[in-house]
Enzyme design. Structure first.
Site, PDB file in Angstrom:
ATOM      1  N   TRP A 165       0.831  -1.217   0.000  1.00 44.45           N
ATOM      2  CA  TRP A 165       0.000   0.000   0.000  1.00 44.45           C
ATOM      3  C   TRP A 165       0.859   1.258   0.000  1.00 44.45           C
ATOM      4  O   TRP A 165       0.348   2.360   0.077  1.00 44.45           O
ATOM      5  CB  TRP A 165      -0.910   0.024   1.235  1.00 44.45           C
ATOM      6  CG  TRP A 165      -0.177   0.263   2.548  1.00 44.45           C
ATOM      7  CD1 TRP A 165       1.042  -0.215   2.911  1.00 44.45           C
ATOM      8  CD2 TRP A 165      -0.627   1.062   3.652  1.00 44.45           C
ATOM      9  NE1 TRP A 165       1.378   0.196   4.174  1.00 44.45           N
ATOM     10  CE2 TRP A 165       0.376   0.991   4.654  1.00 44.45           C
ATOM     11  CE3 TRP A 165      -1.768   1.812   3.908  1.00 44.45           C
ATOM     12  CZ2 TRP A 165       0.258   1.657   5.880  1.00 44.45           C
ATOM     13  CZ3 TRP A 165      -1.880   2.456   5.131  1.00 44.45           C
ATOM     14  CH2 TRP A 165      -0.875   2.379   6.094  1.00 44.45           C
ATOM     15  N   ASP A 166       2.197   1.088  -0.108  1.00 45.42           N
ATOM     16  CA  ASP A 166       3.097   2.229   0.047  1.00 45.42           C
ATOM     17  C   ASP A 166       2.863   3.328  -0.984  1.00 45.42           C
ATOM     18  O   ASP A 166       3.304   4.456  -0.805  1.00 45.42           O
ATOM     19  CB  ASP A 166       4.557   1.757   0.002  1.00 45.42           C
ATOM     20  CG  ASP A 166       4.859   0.719   1.067  1.00 45.42           C
ATOM     21  OD1 ASP A 166       4.111  -0.278   1.131  1.00 45.42           O
ATOM     22  OD2 ASP A 166       5.814   0.892   1.828  1.00 45.42           O
ATOM     23  N   GLU A 218       0.611  -4.228  11.960  1.00 44.69           N
ATOM     24  CA  GLU A 218       0.714  -5.668  11.699  1.00 44.69           C
ATOM     25  C   GLU A 218       0.927  -6.509  12.951  1.00 44.69           C
ATOM     26  O   GLU A 218       1.067  -7.722  12.854  1.00 44.69           O
ATOM     27  CB  GLU A 218       1.847  -5.901  10.698  1.00 44.69           C
ATOM     28  CG  GLU A 218       1.569  -5.198   9.375  1.00 44.69           C
ATOM     29  CD  GLU A 218       2.642  -5.426   8.333  1.00 44.69           C
ATOM     30  OE1 GLU A 218       3.806  -5.608   8.720  1.00 44.69           O
ATOM     31  OE2 GLU A 218       2.301  -5.413   7.144  1.00 44.69           O
ATOM     32  N   LYS A 231       2.758  -1.671  15.815  1.00 46.95           N
ATOM     33  CA  LYS A 231       4.004  -1.580  15.045  1.00 46.95           C
ATOM     34  C   LYS A 231       4.133  -0.184  14.439  1.00 46.95           C
ATOM     35  O   LYS A 231       5.208   0.387  14.341  1.00 46.95           O
ATOM     36  CB  LYS A 231       3.973  -2.624  13.926  1.00 46.95           C
ATOM     37  CG  LYS A 231       5.169  -2.580  13.004  1.00 46.95           C
ATOM     38  CD  LYS A 231       5.038  -3.652  11.927  1.00 46.95           C
ATOM     39  CE  LYS A 231       6.185  -3.580  10.943  1.00 46.95           C
ATOM     40  NZ  LYS A 231       5.992  -4.435   9.760  1.00 46.95           N
ATOM     41  N   GLN A 232       3.000   0.360  13.982  1.00 51.73           N
ATOM     42  CA  GLN A 232       3.011   1.637  13.283  1.00 51.73           C
ATOM     43  C   GLN A 232       1.626   2.258  13.383  1.00 51.73           C
ATOM     44  O   GLN A 232       0.687   1.619  13.859  1.00 51.73           O
ATOM     45  CB  GLN A 232       3.378   1.427  11.819  1.00 51.73           C
ATOM     46  CG  GLN A 232       2.355   0.626  11.036  1.00 51.73           C
ATOM     47  CD  GLN A 232       2.941   0.024   9.777  1.00 51.73           C
ATOM     48  OE1 GLN A 232       3.590  -1.017   9.811  1.00 51.73           O
ATOM     49  NE2 GLN A 232       2.691   0.664   8.656  1.00 51.73           N
TER      50      GLN A 232
HETATM   51  C1  BGC Z   1       4.922  -2.197   6.861  1.00 51.78           C
HETATM   52  C2  BGC Z   1       3.874  -2.060   5.795  1.00 51.78           C
HETATM   53  C3  BGC Z   1       4.544  -1.706   4.495  1.00 51.78           C
HETATM   54  C4  BGC Z   1       5.600  -2.737   4.150  1.00 51.78           C
HETATM   55  C5  BGC Z   1       6.333  -2.411   2.897  1.00 51.78           C
HETATM   56  C6  BGC Z   1       5.956  -3.223   6.431  1.00 51.78           C
HETATM   57  O1  BGC Z   1       6.972  -3.281   7.377  1.00 51.78           O
HETATM   58  O2  BGC Z   1       4.360  -2.632   8.067  1.00 51.78           O
HETATM   59  O3  BGC Z   1       2.957  -1.062   6.158  1.00 51.78           O
HETATM   60  O4  BGC Z   1       3.603  -1.658   3.469  1.00 51.78           O
HETATM   61  O5  BGC Z   1       6.519  -2.800   5.207  1.00 51.78           O
HETATM   62  O6  BGC Z   1       6.973  -1.177   2.992  1.00 51.78           O
END
Ligand code: BGC
Length: 967
Positions: free
Chosen positions: A343-344, A477, A584-585
């Site tokens: 989704w970046d 996540e 995590k984020q």
């Molecule tokens: C993040 C995701 C991201 C992916 C690729 C993961 O570590 O949690 O949000 O899309 O990395 O960058």
């Protein structure tokens, strides 16, 4: 500090991975890591956008299939040896100097070294490398050898090497990476070639290499999977010897190609010599920077902004638009996440849409082409519409791994991250942003957004008086299930549900824009109903990340202080991160990132929830305390959501996001590829957050709140077909130099009208351009330009801005506005460079003649006056009235006694805030009568008219000059 270069001094084997990733060169079609061409301490990687292959591996008692972006044959290998010496390798050599310099402005990586061989011979080597932005098939490396204290034969060995595999990421090494098969090599005339085929996707890759070098013919050595040619250069002490390796990379995925091998051969054969290739490549970058320029105050900040734009454009350039490629999370810079598309793009596309809408449209088309796959996936999962995969690759099927390795425990664990259905929301958000930025919603974009809306609507199921979306994962996540639950997924992730409500509103509007796609009434009514009663949970006066979040335990943060990957640390400790209120984020806070405060509270109210005062600030600090920032995206989002409430903390997060890659804040991950989302996110933060640039249906709004350290922010953007220049300081924002808070489409930010045609001609002649050249730069036909020059007519605003750009002036100036104003309005550019000009350059600048100023001690005090001047035989000549005041002031009346005066010429480029000035000092004389006829031919015509028969000459005794520029 030069804000356009990145320098690595010395050879540091441990830091090579990071340096290689950050020194990657690419053109949006393919990229090559900055690995050294020699030695063994290297992780070479060349990756082409969209070139994937799948392969089965056996791990943890299971067969797993992974799709990887394929590491393509290595075109770099090149080494050299002095007589009787070993081949050069930096890790073994006696290095006297060693330095890499990455030129971000022109996309050139230079390595300079000096080495001493066992016999004491010292050789200097300068190697320049590029991956052409002008011709996306080509790359080249030029090596210049200078033998400092010896003469004799220098052997140079160059290779095309097909013996590469995907082995750049340590934790994937239990998985197979030998994607290349069926190698073949050969030569055609003086060109070597190598082909290979990917194991499963059967893509043919071809490299063709040409060496341009003086001296004896080369000796070839051919194996099935590599081909080497050895040259001998007869070097003489102190005399540089140059060898250039030019390669073309073609694949069977290319357009306009019969077969990859012949295409590579044809491309390399027609490649120009290195200097021309470099000039074209640099010019292509210059054009990109004109649109991509983003100036900020502060040299270090500015350098990182340049670095981020540079890597973004190397991954996603205008060449990508035509390639059917998505946004690889780690760029084309390494193998982490296998080149997959997550989704970046949510963090990358808003910046692109406002500068390179065609690239952004190409990325949306990548998604649209995979709509059939996404529809099937939705149907198979029992839903309607289109369910996009969490990780996407070649054909759009779900590529998320089913097992992942926890490097801390050594265990392979089930991976449920495919439940991050919110990826579809990111795609829809980008469709909408693209529409707001360009004003255009092609029917296929509408189709994409509507099918995503259908999917989320179909996931929403009525339970009691609310619609719920169950069994998903949010962006955080760490929560892939309820503690101890057998089935993965959580219910009513607030981010997913609120964004679904947002999407259903946009879907209604989109349906109005695409009359052929209007859903039936029942569907629209269902969307309205879902959009008005989706479930969102609250606890402790904040929005709950998902239903049941309130019941989770608090983590002992003290114990895990500074640990970014809590999931790995807890699992290694025999625990499970699912048990805790730990993220995590940013997850819930993503809502404040994507929606304005008003939009978010509006949606919550629309869902029937009272929005208590302070809900959002409370929610922000609640999750902030419970987030480990295990993803580089987290700092971007937190910098954003704190930008108004806590500016100091916002700046700290922003700085962290800026340092994600250049300082490798996650300790080792950048070597496996840059974090494109964080790079794009920092740029988007500058424009949409700190500048407060909000795209609206009726135009754009600016509400700047620059962090104290930013000082100044300026950028060109492309908004609905118009090129606008926006700049802001702490007090106000300006659009094309005029202070304003909102800008509506069609609104002309300019004053007065004048004789447009005459001004176009004036500027065109000032720049010495033909009509054709101006027309090409302004993207209009020469015929239309002729018409504008010759008829009293007005182009549309978009064309006017393009024309002003092409003529390096402003639309306002072309229309005659601001005529009575002194030049130099608006602030200076950020990080201006003041360059001292040498005499030759000064003379070149003033050479054409024009208007300059003479300064002298007049009878009424110090005086400065403009004069029309010409250069004649190295002196400045101008005309004045004989016996007039200037004539009187400049005479001493004494033979041989001169008056020394100053003469100055300058030029301001208001649009780009650039300029130069030249100062000439020297004695002034009347031109003697016998020389007048000759000087007359110089043709000095004073604007002031009248009787000005006296020719005056200034001898250029001292010439100095300065130039101020940014780019
Ligand atoms: C993040 C995701 C991201 C992916 C690729 C993961 O570590 O949690 O949000 O899309 O990395 O960058």
């Amino acid at each position: 500090m030069n804000t356009w270069i990145l320098v690595y001094d010395g050879f540091d084997p441990k830091g090579e991975g990071l340096r290689e990733a950050l020194c990657t060169l690419g053109n949006g079609r393919f990229a090559t890591r900055g690995a050294t061409p020699d030695g063994e301490v290297r992780t070479p990687g060349t990756y082409a956008a969209g070139c994937y292959d799948r392969i089965d591996s056996f791990v943890a008692g299971r067969t797993v299939t992974n799709e990887d972006i394929v590491n393509l044959p290595d075109w770099l290998p090149l080494t050299f040896a002095t007589p009787d010496g070993d081949w050069f390798a930096p890790e073994r050599a006696d290095l006297l100097a060693y330095r890499h310099v990455l030129d971000l402005r022109h996309g050139v990586l230079t390595r300079k070294l000096r080495w001493r061989d066992d016999a004491g011979r010292v050789t200097a080597v300068r190697q320049r490398r590029l991956v052409s932005m002008a011709d996306p098939y080509l790359a080249a490396m030029q090596t210049t050898f200078t033998a400092e204290n010896w003469s004799g034969p220098l052997r140079v060995r160059s290779m095309l090497d097909g013996r590469v595999a995907n082995d750049g990421v340590a934790r994937y090494r239990d998985l197979r990476g030998d994607h290349l098969t069926c190698h073949d090599t050969g030569t055609q005339d003086d060109i070597t070639w190598l082909t290979a085929i990917t194991r499963c996707s059967r893509i043919t890759i071809a490299l063709a290499g040409r060496i341009d070098a003086p001296g004896r013919p080369c000796v070839l050595h051919r194996e099935a999977d590599n081909i080497t040619c050895e040259h001998v250069l007869d070097v003489s002490r102190g005399r540089p010897a140059v060898l250039t390796k030019t390669v073309a990379l073609a694949t069977s995925r290319d357009h306009a190609s019969h077969d990859a091998r012949s295409a590579a051969l044809r491309h390399v054969r027609r490649a120009p010599p290195f200097d021309d290739l470099l000039a074209r490549h640099a010019a292509a970058w210059e054009r990109l920077w004109q649109c991509a320029r983003l100036d900020v105050g502060g040299a270090e900040l500015s350098r990182i902004v340049h670095l981020h734009i540079f890597h973004l454009l190397q991954t996603l350039s205008p060449h990508t638009a035509d390639l059917d490629a998505g946004v690889p999370a780690r760029g084309l810079h390494g193998e982490a996440y296998r080149g997959h598309v997550f989704w970046d793009e949510l963090f990358v596309q808003p910046w692109l849409s406002l500068r390179f809408p065609e690239i952004s449209l190409g990325l949306l088309r990548y998604r649209w082409r995979r709509l059939p796959e996404a529809r099937d996936a939705a149907r198979e999962a029992g839903y309607g519409g289109a369910m996009f995969p969490w990780q996407s690759g070649s054909d759009g099927r779900e590529e998320t791994q089913i097992l992942h390795l926890n490097p801390q425990s050594g265990r392979w664990l089930p991976d449920h991250s495919h439940l991050q259905r919110h990826v579809g929301l990111a795609i829809a958000y980008n469709v909408w942003q693209h529409y707001l930025a360009t004003g255009s919603m092609p029917p296929w974009c509408a189709e994409l957004l509507l099918d995503i809306a259908r999917f989320f609507a179909s996931m929403a199921v009525r339970h009691g008086d609310r619609y719920e979306i169950r069994g998903v994962m949010g962006p955080d996540e760490y929560h892939d299930r309820y503690p101890g639950a057998a089935v993965p997924g959580v219910d009513n992730n607030a981010y997913t549900n609120v964004m679904t409500a947002w999407l259903l509103l946009r879907a209604r509007e989109t349906a109005r824009l695409a009359p052929d796609l209007v859903p039936d009434r029942a569907e629209l009514e269902r969307w309205d109903e879902i959009g008005s009663c989706l479930r969102v949970d609250f606890h402790d006066g904040v929005i709950s990340q998902f239903s049941g979040y309130a019941d989770l335990e608090e983590l002992d943060w003290h114990r895990y202080r500074g640990v970014r990957r809590l999931d790995r640390a807890l699992e290694a400790d025999g625990d499970d991160v699912n048990r805790y209120k730990a993220s995590k984020q940013a997850d819930t806070l993503m809502l404040c990132y994507l929606l304005t405060g008003d939009e978010l509270t509006g949606i919550l109210r629309g869902l029937g929830y009272p929005v208590e005062p302070g809900l959002l600030p409370r929610t922000i600090s609640y999750y902030l305390e419970r987030t480990s920032h295990g993803s580089t995206l987290s700092a971007v989002v937190h910098a954003w959501v704190l930008s108004r409430a806590n500016r100091a903390q916002s700046w700290r997060f922003f700085t962290e996001a800026l340092h994600s890659d250049i300082k490798d804040v996650q300790g080792g991950t950048t070597a496996e590829g840059i974090h494109l989302g964080a790079m794009g996110g920092t740029l988007d933060l500058l424009q949409r957050c700190y500048l407060g640039l909000e795209l609206r249906r009726d135009g754009l709004r600016l509400d700047p709140l620059l962090p104290g350290r930013l000082g100044l922010l300026s950028m060109p953007i492309r908004f609905r077909g118009r090129q606008l220049f926006i700049d802001a300081d702490h007090r106000q924002a300006r659009v094309n130099g005029v202070a304003c808070r909102s800008y509506r489409g069609g609104e002309a930010i300019m004053t007065g009208t004048g004789d447009l045609g005459r001004r176009i001609i004036h500027h065109r002649e000032r720049l010495g351009l033909t009509r054709e050249e101006v027309a090409e730069r302004a993207d209009m036909s020469p015929g239309y330009l002729t018409y504008l020059e010759e008829h009293p007519d007005m182009p549309d605003t978009g064309a006017l801005y393009r024309l002003a750009d092409a003529l390096r002036t402003t639309a306002e100036e072309l229309l005659g506005g601001g005529r009575e104003r002194p030049p130099g309005h608006g602030p200076a550019m950020a990080n201006p460079t003041m360059e001292v000009l040498d005499e030759e350059e000064c003379l070149r600048l003033i050479g054409p003649g024009g208007i300059g100023r003479v300064a002298f001690n007049g009878s009424h005090g110090p005086t400065v006056l403009p004069v029309n001047y010409k250069m004649h035989e190295g002196a400045i000549v101008f005309r004045t009235a004989a016996g007039g005041p200037m004539d009187r002031d400049l005479r001493t009346g004494l033979e041989g006694v001169d008056i020394k005066i100053a003469f100055e010429v300058d030029l301001f480029d208001e649009t780009n805030r650039e300029g130069w000035s030249v100062l000439v000092q020297g004695p002034v004389h009347h031109v003697p009568e016998e020389e007048v006829p000759e000087v007359t031919r110089a043709g000095v015509t004073p604007w002031a008219g009248g009787e000005r028969h006296l020719y005056i000459r200034i001898a250029c005794q001292q010439i100095t000059g300065r130039r101020i520029h940014g780019l």
